[in-house]
Design a protein around this motif. Structure first.
Motif, short mmCIF file in Angstrom:
data_model
loop_
_atom_site.label_atom_id
_atom_site.label_comp_id
_atom_site.label_asym_id
_atom_site.label_seq_id
_atom_site.Cartn_x
_atom_site.Cartn_y
_atom_site.Cartn_z
N ARG A 46 39.25 41.22 28.56
CA ARG A 46 39.70 39.83 28.59
C ARG A 46 40.43 39.46 27.31
NH1 ARG A 46 35.43 36.09 31.86
NH2 ARG A 46 35.03 37.57 33.54
N PRO A 54 39.02 36.15 34.08
CA PRO A 54 38.71 37.57 34.29
C PRO A 54 39.97 38.43 34.36
CG PRO A 54 38.38 36.32 36.31
CD PRO A 54 38.74 35.33 35.25
N GLU A 58 38.59 43.21 36.92
CA GLU A 58 37.33 42.53 37.26
C GLU A 58 37.42 41.82 38.61
OE1 GLU A 58 35.11 40.84 33.45
OE2 GLU A 58 37.24 40.32 33.44
N GLN A 59 38.62 41.39 38.97
CA GLN A 59 38.82 40.68 40.22
C GLN A 59 39.01 41.62 41.41
OE1 GLN A 59 41.42 37.16 40.05
NE2 GLN A 59 41.46 37.46 37.82
#
Length: 143
Positions: A46, A54, A58-59
């Motif tokens: 990040r 995010p 992470e997504q």
């Protein structure tokens, strides 16, 4: 769409002419208060300026491309002597320890200091094939 720099791109995003864009934190920050919001961060971690946003990894966005760490490499012409490359690398790495360099990294939300020549070469050996594959898969041609 192709832009000549980030400024016109962000103006188009802020005005609603473009729905999504990828760019630097510093340039994005100029339009952050104009209805433009961050939805994801590229790279392996990040942004220190956008800790609540995010990463694309992470997504769940697939592919290795969105997880690559960006960089601003110092380049020299092909054939530059190795001793000169090492000297330039050392100067940049040492210069990164100054207060001015720290302030620049803070302004541009760059958490890491420059890497030395050997580390940069290792990263490029790992990452360049990923970029080449993406370019080939997309049919990118050099003019």
């Amino acid at each position: 769409m192709h832009y000549r720099g980030e400024s016109p791109m962000w103006v188009d995003v802020a005005s609603g002419q473009v729905q999504i864009a990828i760019g630097s934190y510093q340039a994005f920050n100029t339009v952050a208060g104009r209805g433009v919001r961050p939805i994801g961060v590229t790279g392996p971690y990040r942004s220190p300026k956008l800790l609540d946003v995010p990463t694309l990894v992470e997504q769940g966005i697939p592919g290795t491309l969105v997880g690559l760490e960006g960089g601003l490499p110092l380049m020299a012409p092909a054939g530059t002597p190795e001793a000169v490359l090492k000297l330039l690398s050392n100067v940049v790495v040492e210069g990164a320890n100054t207060e001015r360099a720290a302030k620049l990294r803070e302004t541009f939300a760059i958490p890491n200091k420059p890497k030395n020549l050997a580390e940069t070469r290792r990263e490029w050996a790992r990452d360049v094939p990923v970029w080449i594959k993406v370019a080939v898969d997309l049919g990118v041609k050099l003019d």
